[in-house]
Scaffold this active site. Structure first.
Site, PDB file in Angstrom:
ATOM      1  N   HIS A 123      50.394  27.158   9.516  1.00 57.39           N
ATOM      2  CA  HIS A 123      50.643  25.830   8.913  1.00 57.39           C
ATOM      3  C   HIS A 123      52.145  25.523   8.846  1.00 57.39           C
ATOM      4  O   HIS A 123      52.738  25.469   7.754  1.00 57.39           O
ATOM      5  CB  HIS A 123      50.019  25.825   7.514  1.00 57.39           C
ATOM      6  CG  HIS A 123      49.817  24.480   6.900  1.00 57.39           C
ATOM      7  ND1 HIS A 123      50.808  23.527   6.837  1.00 57.39           N
ATOM      8  CD2 HIS A 123      48.727  23.924   6.327  1.00 57.39           C
ATOM      9  CE1 HIS A 123      50.325  22.446   6.227  1.00 57.39           C
ATOM     10  NE2 HIS A 123      49.062  22.666   5.917  1.00 57.39           N
ATOM     11  N   GLU A 127      50.669  22.324  13.365  1.00 55.07           N
ATOM     12  CA  GLU A 127      50.024  23.564  12.943  1.00 55.07           C
ATOM     13  C   GLU A 127      49.065  24.058  14.020  1.00 55.07           C
ATOM     14  O   GLU A 127      48.010  23.489  14.229  1.00 55.07           O
ATOM     15  CB  GLU A 127      49.253  23.302  11.650  1.00 55.07           C
ATOM     16  CG  GLU A 127      50.032  22.481  10.618  1.00 55.07           C
ATOM     17  CD  GLU A 127      49.143  21.811   9.566  1.00 55.07           C
ATOM     18  OE1 GLU A 127      48.019  22.286   9.317  1.00 55.07           O
ATOM     19  OE2 GLU A 127      49.575  20.796   8.992  1.00 55.07           O
TER      20      GLU A 127
HETATM   21  C1  BG6 Z   1      46.896  20.120   6.333  1.00 54.07           C
HETATM   22  C2  BG6 Z   1      45.610  19.351   6.184  1.00 54.07           C
HETATM   23  O1  BG6 Z   1      46.719  21.159   7.239  1.00 54.07           O
HETATM   24  O2  BG6 Z   1      47.252  20.678   5.065  1.00 54.07           O
HETATM   25  C3  BG6 Z   1      45.790  18.278   5.125  1.00 54.07           C
HETATM   26  O3  BG6 Z   1      45.240  18.780   7.424  1.00 54.07           O
HETATM   27  C4  BG6 Z   1      46.266  18.896   3.818  1.00 54.07           C
HETATM   28  O4  BG6 Z   1      44.565  17.596   4.939  1.00 54.07           O
HETATM   29  C5  BG6 Z   1      47.513  19.704   4.087  1.00 54.07           C
HETATM   30  O5  BG6 Z   1      46.524  17.862   2.889  1.00 54.07           O
HETATM   31  C6  BG6 Z   1      48.089  20.398   2.843  1.00 54.07           C
HETATM   32  O6  BG6 Z   1      47.142  21.175   2.200  1.00 54.07           O
HETATM   33  P1  BG6 Z   1      47.499  21.905   0.851  1.00 54.07           P
HETATM   34  O7  BG6 Z   1      46.246  22.642   0.430  1.00 54.07           O
HETATM   35  O8  BG6 Z   1      48.618  22.860   1.167  1.00 54.07           O
HETATM   36  O9  BG6 Z   1      47.912  20.855  -0.113  1.00 54.07           O
END
Ligand code: BG6
Length: 290
Positions: free
Chosen positions: A159, A265
């Site tokens: 991510h 990601e």
């Molecule tokens: C992304 C998703 O990978 O992560 C989004 O596609 C999400 O939908 C984002 O909002 C952040 O997620 P988190 O759990 O770290 O707030």
């Protein structure tokens, strides 16, 4: 390589000045700098680095589920994006090849999970995560092993939050004619035409034809800045929260930080990797400075 902050971070610096820093909580890469000290990753000023919450920024690791999967029995009890980003990993050591790079290895296994987490996903597994810093690139590689008798299914995603100067001047390329699921429109499947540009919240899962063979580029001001080469990670999530979504995230600082970040990601998140006893899955990205 130095271990800092009371045993909680690993900092590696090349003789030429490039550096990478990894927090053992989540094995989250927090920082990647080139030889001039220029930071390539975006890290929220409000990110929690004390283990109380997944890190907002850097490269959190998503495993064994992307988002939430209410229809997938085995992972439906897990928190959003799974437990890897919320678990303390072990630093397994460093190695170098030809003295020009440094590789840091991190491990997480079912044995080292806190009991309450292990209960939510009761499989025997091993994760090996390697972070390799070269003068011109950073690679992150995840190897998942099924160490138990029972088959399991998993997803995985790197991510990555990239630091940019101005989101309205950014293009993400490599998805021309690629299908994507639009998470802001009921996961409807659509088709990309041209480069991805940003003028509002964007949250999409791309699956370019040809698997992981297509490099993805982040361009700024009309110039290619970073090139992401994937190995065995067929999907790419592209995300920018823009104004309202950022306002709703308590750990997102500064509030206009969305102007300076984009998430690209690499992962395997559509469908599931099915690992039988002894099977492994390996996925990787190499991010090249251009
Ligand atoms: C992304 C998703 O990978 O992560 C989004 O596609 C999400 O939908 C984002 O909002 C952040 O997620 P988190 O759990 O770290 O707030």
């Amino acid at each position: 390589v130095t271990i800092t902050d009371g045993n909680s971070r690993i900092l590696a610096t090349l003789p030429t000045g490039e550096s990478v820093e990894v927090l053992l909580f989540g094995a989250t890469v927090l920082s990647w700098k080139d030889a001039t000290g220029d930071e390539k990753l975006w890290l929220s000023e409000g990110a929690k680095l004390d283990g109380s919450k997944a890190v907002r920024g850097g490269i959190p690791l998503v495993f064994p589920v992307f988002g939430v999967a209410p229809d997938h029995d085995a992972t439906k009890a897990l928190p959003q994006h799974g437990f890897a980003r919320n678990s303390r990993w072990e630093f397994l050591g460093k190695s170098t090849s030809e003295g020009s790079n440094v590789k840091l290895d991190f491990g997480l296994s079912s044995e080292s999970l806190p009991a309450e987490t292990a209960k939510l996903w009761p499989y025997k597994f091993g994760l090996l995560y390697s972070v390799t810093l070269d003068r011109e690139s950073l690679s992150t590689t995840l190897v998942v092993t099924n160490d138990g008798d029972e088959t399991f299914e998993c997803q995985a995603l790197l991510h990555s939050y990239f630091k940019i100067k101005d989101i309205t001047d950014v293009q993400v390329t490599g998805f021309e004619d690629s299908p994507y699921d639009d998470k802001l429109d009921g996961a409807k499947t659509k088709s990309q035409s041209g480069a991805i540009t940003f003028d509002g919240e964007l949250d999409r899962v791309y699956t370019p034809p040809g698997g992981a063979s297509h490099p993805v580029s982040i361009r700024e001001g009309g110039k290619e800045r970073l090139r992401i080469v994937r190995d065995n990670l067929d999907d790419v999530v592209v995300w920018n929260p823009w104004i309202n979504k950022s306002a709703g995230m308590g750990d997102f600082e500064p509030k206009d930080g969305w102007k300076n970040m984009v998430c690209v990601e690499a992962g395997s998140v559509k469908g599931w990797q099915r690992l039988e006893k002894g099977d492994t899955f390996q996925g990787a990205q190499t991010i090249h400075l251009v």
